[in-house]
Motif scaffolding. Sequence first.
Motif, PDB file in Angstrom:
ATOM      1  N   PRO A 239       4.891 -26.458  21.820  1.00 35.58           N
ATOM      2  CA  PRO A 239       3.287 -26.751  22.433  1.00 35.58           C
ATOM      3  C   PRO A 239       3.145 -26.417  23.592  1.00 35.58           C
ATOM      4  CG  PRO A 239       5.062 -28.729  21.431  1.00 35.58           C
ATOM      5  CD  PRO A 239       6.272 -27.498  21.897  1.00 35.58           C
ATOM      6  N   SER A 240       4.493 -26.458  24.919  1.00 32.71           N
ATOM      7  CA  SER A 240       4.318 -26.223  25.986  1.00 32.71           C
ATOM      8  C   SER A 240       3.645 -24.509  26.204  1.00 32.71           C
ATOM      9  CB  SER A 240       5.327 -26.632  26.887  1.00 32.71           C
ATOM     10  OG  SER A 240       6.621 -26.250  27.252  1.00 32.71           O
ATOM     11  N   GLY A 241       4.108 -23.232  25.328  1.00 33.01           N
ATOM     12  CA  GLY A 241       4.045 -22.082  25.551  1.00 33.01           C
ATOM     13  C   GLY A 241       4.903 -21.705  25.757  1.00 33.01           C
ATOM     14  N   VAL A 242       6.157 -22.068  26.336  1.00 31.83           N
ATOM     15  CA  VAL A 242       7.866 -21.136  25.471  1.00 31.83           C
ATOM     16  C   VAL A 242       8.079 -20.161  24.899  1.00 31.83           C
ATOM     17  CG1 VAL A 242      10.258 -21.499  26.316  1.00 31.83           C
ATOM     18  CG2 VAL A 242       8.650 -22.772  27.428  1.00 31.83           C
TER      19      VAL A 242
ATOM     20  N   VAL B 166       4.425 -18.024  26.828  1.00 28.57           N
ATOM     21  CA  VAL B 166       3.480 -17.048  26.860  1.00 28.57           C
ATOM     22  C   VAL B 166       1.706 -17.701  27.944  1.00 28.57           C
ATOM     23  CG1 VAL B 166       3.473 -17.279  24.727  1.00 28.57           C
ATOM     24  CG2 VAL B 166       1.765 -18.603  25.856  1.00 28.57           C
ATOM     25  N   ARG B 167       2.371 -18.659  28.704  1.00 30.88           N
ATOM     26  CA  ARG B 167       1.359 -18.309  30.175  1.00 30.88           C
ATOM     27  C   ARG B 167       1.411 -17.399  30.968  1.00 30.88           C
ATOM     28  NH1 ARG B 167      -0.632 -24.340  29.679  1.00 30.88           N
ATOM     29  NH2 ARG B 167       0.931 -25.052  28.691  1.00 30.88           N
ATOM     30  N   GLU B 168       2.601 -16.685  30.927  1.00 34.24           N
ATOM     31  CA  GLU B 168       2.627 -15.635  32.429  1.00 34.24           C
ATOM     32  C   GLU B 168       3.057 -14.015  31.456  1.00 34.24           C
ATOM     33  OE1 GLU B 168       4.443 -18.441  33.114  1.00 34.24           O
ATOM     34  OE2 GLU B 168       3.209 -19.582  33.902  1.00 34.24           O
ATOM     35  N   HIS B 169       3.665 -14.364  30.367  1.00 31.17           N
ATOM     36  CA  HIS B 169       3.513 -13.317  29.932  1.00 31.17           C
ATOM     37  C   HIS B 169       2.732 -12.695  28.446  1.00 31.17           C
ATOM     38  CE1 HIS B 169       6.679 -11.889  32.710  1.00 31.17           C
ATOM     39  NE2 HIS B 169       6.546 -13.754  32.817  1.00 31.17           N
TER      40      HIS B 169
ATOM     41  N   ILE C 217       7.399 -10.341  26.457  1.00 27.40           N
ATOM     42  CA  ILE C 217       8.242 -11.235  25.508  1.00 27.40           C
ATOM     43  C   ILE C 217       9.405 -10.355  24.667  1.00 27.40           C
ATOM     44  CG2 ILE C 217       9.247 -13.830  25.596  1.00 27.40           C
ATOM     45  CD1 ILE C 217       6.489 -14.434  26.530  1.00 27.40           C
ATOM     46  N   TRP C 218       8.930  -9.856  23.691  1.00 26.85           N
ATOM     47  CA  TRP C 218      10.033 -10.099  22.558  1.00 26.85           C
ATOM     48  C   TRP C 218      10.483  -8.976  23.118  1.00 26.85           C
ATOM     49  CZ3 TRP C 218      10.821 -11.294  17.818  1.00 26.85           C
ATOM     50  CH2 TRP C 218      11.583 -10.540  16.766  1.00 26.85           C
ATOM     51  N   GLU C 219      10.148  -8.035  24.240  1.00 23.72           N
ATOM     52  CA  GLU C 219      11.188  -6.160  24.161  1.00 23.72           C
ATOM     53  C   GLU C 219      12.339  -6.607  25.565  1.00 23.72           C
ATOM     54  OE1 GLU C 219       8.429  -3.434  23.983  1.00 23.72           O
ATOM     55  OE2 GLU C 219       7.256  -4.305  21.776  1.00 23.72           O
ATOM     56  N   ASN C 220      11.022  -7.616  26.344  1.00 22.39           N
ATOM     57  CA  ASN C 220      11.440  -6.900  27.513  1.00 22.39           C
ATOM     58  C   ASN C 220      12.813  -8.687  28.612  1.00 22.39           C
ATOM     59  OD1 ASN C 220      11.079  -4.907  27.506  1.00 22.39           O
ATOM     60  ND2 ASN C 220       8.822  -5.492  28.751  1.00 22.39           N
ATOM     61  N   SER C 221      12.026  -9.213  27.417  1.00 22.50           N
ATOM     62  CA  SER C 221      12.689 -10.848  28.479  1.00 22.50           C
ATOM     63  C   SER C 221      14.579 -11.286  27.829  1.00 22.50           C
ATOM     64  CB  SER C 221      12.156 -12.037  27.577  1.00 22.50           C
ATOM     65  OG  SER C 221      12.852 -12.587  26.570  1.00 22.50           O
ATOM     66  N   PRO C 222      14.646 -11.551  29.319  1.00 17.87           N
ATOM     67  CA  PRO C 222      16.666 -11.998  29.201  1.00 17.87           C
ATOM     68  C   PRO C 222      16.418 -12.742  27.667  1.00 17.87           C
ATOM     69  CG  PRO C 222      15.508 -12.124  31.183  1.00 17.87           C
ATOM     70  CD  PRO C 222      14.351 -12.228  30.024  1.00 17.87           C
ATOM     71  N   ALA C 223      15.978 -13.362  27.124  1.00 14.81           N
ATOM     72  CA  ALA C 223      16.627 -14.546  25.594  1.00 14.81           C
ATOM     73  C   ALA C 223      16.036 -13.651  25.237  1.00 14.81           C
ATOM     74  CB  ALA C 223      15.977 -15.672  26.321  1.00 14.81           C
ATOM     75  N   PHE C 224      15.402 -12.363  24.664  1.00 20.36           N
ATOM     76  CA  PHE C 224      15.723 -12.415  23.888  1.00 20.36           C
ATOM     77  C   PHE C 224      16.225 -11.312  23.079  1.00 20.36           C
ATOM     78  CE2 PHE C 224      11.532 -15.093  22.912  1.00 20.36           C
ATOM     79  CZ  PHE C 224      11.398 -14.484  21.359  1.00 20.36           C
ATOM     80  N   ASN C 225      16.818 -11.029  24.458  1.00 21.75           N
ATOM     81  CA  ASN C 225      17.992  -9.120  24.680  1.00 21.75           C
ATOM     82  C   ASN C 225      19.337  -9.807  24.341  1.00 21.75           C
ATOM     83  OD1 ASN C 225      16.403  -7.065  24.371  1.00 21.75           O
ATOM     84  ND2 ASN C 225      15.002  -7.649  26.159  1.00 21.75           N
ATOM     85  N   ALA C 226      19.487 -11.319  24.727  1.00 22.65           N
ATOM     86  CA  ALA C 226      20.544 -11.904  25.430  1.00 22.65           C
ATOM     87  C   ALA C 226      21.827 -11.515  24.045  1.00 22.65           C
ATOM     88  CB  ALA C 226      20.406 -13.187  25.505  1.00 22.65           C
ATOM     89  N   TYR C 227      21.077 -12.214  22.937  1.00 26.22           N
ATOM     90  CA  TYR C 227      21.844 -11.699  21.206  1.00 26.22           C
ATOM     91  C   TYR C 227      21.582 -10.887  20.329  1.00 26.22           C
ATOM     92  CZ  TYR C 227      24.247 -15.819  23.759  1.00 26.22           C
ATOM     93  OH  TYR C 227      24.832 -16.572  24.876  1.00 26.22           O
ATOM     94  N   ARG C 228      20.405  -9.930  21.050  1.00 28.03           N
ATOM     95  CA  ARG C 228      20.022  -8.945  20.064  1.00 28.03           C
ATOM     96  C   ARG C 228      20.814  -7.847  19.051  1.00 28.03           C
ATOM     97  NH1 ARG C 228      14.345  -7.565  21.633  1.00 28.03           N
ATOM     98  NH2 ARG C 228      13.256  -9.173  20.060  1.00 28.03           N
ATOM     99  N   GLY C 229      21.002  -7.711  18.269  1.00 32.22           N
ATOM    100  CA  GLY C 229      21.948  -6.501  17.871  1.00 32.22           C
ATOM    101  C   GLY C 229      23.401  -7.342  17.667  1.00 32.22           C
ATOM    102  N   THR C 230      23.841  -6.706  17.771  1.00 29.46           N
ATOM    103  CA  THR C 230      26.202  -6.862  18.411  1.00 29.46           C
ATOM    104  C   THR C 230      26.351  -6.336  18.879  1.00 29.46           C
ATOM    105  OG1 THR C 230      26.461  -4.807  17.100  1.00 29.46           O
ATOM    106  CG2 THR C 230      26.310  -6.612  15.302  1.00 29.46           C
ATOM    107  N   ASP C 231      25.997  -5.567  19.846  1.00 31.20           N
ATOM    108  CA  ASP C 231      26.593  -5.372  21.106  1.00 31.20           C
ATOM    109  C   ASP C 231      27.442  -6.902  22.032  1.00 31.20           C
ATOM    110  OD1 ASP C 231      27.027  -2.606  21.151  1.00 31.20           O
ATOM    111  OD2 ASP C 231      25.468  -2.536  22.614  1.00 31.20           O
ATOM    112  N   TRP C 232      26.527  -7.788  21.782  1.00 35.21           N
ATOM    113  CA  TRP C 232      27.016  -8.913  22.396  1.00 35.21           C
ATOM    114  C   TRP C 232      28.497  -9.685  21.743  1.00 35.21           C
ATOM    115  CZ3 TRP C 232      27.495 -13.512  19.548  1.00 35.21           C
ATOM    116  CH2 TRP C 232      27.200 -13.453  18.743  1.00 35.21           C
TER     117      TRP C 232
END
Length: 382
Positions: free
Chosen positions: A264-267, A285-288, A293-308
């Motif tokens: 609701p607050s835009g995170v 989404v207020r700032e980006h 966000i989808w491509e570059n944010s730390p949270a989305f890339n943290a566990y994407r794929g299998t390298d982690w």
Amino acid sequence: MSETLEPLVLIDTITKPPAPLGLLAELTHRCPLRCTYCSNPLELETRSTELDTLTWERVFAQAADMGVIHVHLSGGEPTARKDIAQLVGAAAQAGLYTNLITSGVGVSMDTLDAMLAVGLDHIQLSMQGADAGVTEQVGGMKGAFERKEAFAHAVVERGVPLTLNAVIHRTNIHQVPQMVQKALDLGAKRLEVAHTQYYGWALKNRAQLMPERKDVDRTIEEIEEARERLKGRLAIDAVFPDYYARYPKLCNGGWGLRTFSVTPSGVMLPCHAAQTIKHLEFWSVREHSLAEIWENSPAFNAYRGTDWMPEPCRSCERKHVDLGGCRCQALALTGDAGNTDPVCIKSPLHDAIGELARTESEVALPGPSTYRQFRSADGRTP
């Protein structure tokens, strides 16, 4: 429970994620019901923090530009927003297939007609029980069952596809056959029988909600029988309890691979419960832009794929199938979001999770449930 899945990711390092397909737009956390299984966070976001209409319109337009096909307008209760018809219209105008996820309680016919007039495609109605008593016990609101029935009839009379979503737990698991019949009686096209997933308020109430294994097994048989008998009349989807499974489910279709949520607050989140992982950095989404966000944010890339992945996931033949399972569940049950989802038989904690489920489900009087509610810092309801 079928465990045959096609591989989702065939490479270990994802340099550029695929385009997302779906958006869960949590328009508000406000809701007239107080369901004990609610997956909203314990710290609910208040009206004053909600995104305004123009920002949501921008979100829908950016989502469509990224390749998103459908948007689920959810909450809380999304129709608690006075601008709900305008938001539906903006999503439809952007070219998104619009699905309203609603309690059906308190939705006026004027609001329903206004949403349909601007392009609402589908309605998903929550179903807490097959009768008034169970519905009231679970949702904490008198008269909710009758209001839901009236709303369902109004939707079907207007020719709108209707799905009933029944979250299953100890309180209502005995009513699965009646829920199937209720879906038929109301004219629904689809029924989702989804056993409780333990996040948010559901995790807090897990001991009160956990069904016994024998009841789960009976439910599986009931659903399979109904699917065969009602083929062509009612589509039935089913999600069974993780704690009784041998292998984990994909985390929201794969962390940062198919869908995302906006609070609701835009995170913007890889899944609706991701904020429980406190060490991750989430962007708003207020700032980006959504694409950034989808491509570059730390949270989305943290566990994407299998390298982690740690062992045993890293060497597992299923690592491209379930991607290690749910990160939020790994955190909730092991204390570390990077661990193997303990639902998996290869996790060293798998047997302990099964024993936890058995122990909690067999407690005859587990204690009172905690109903979903807003609380301010001093404990008052704002």
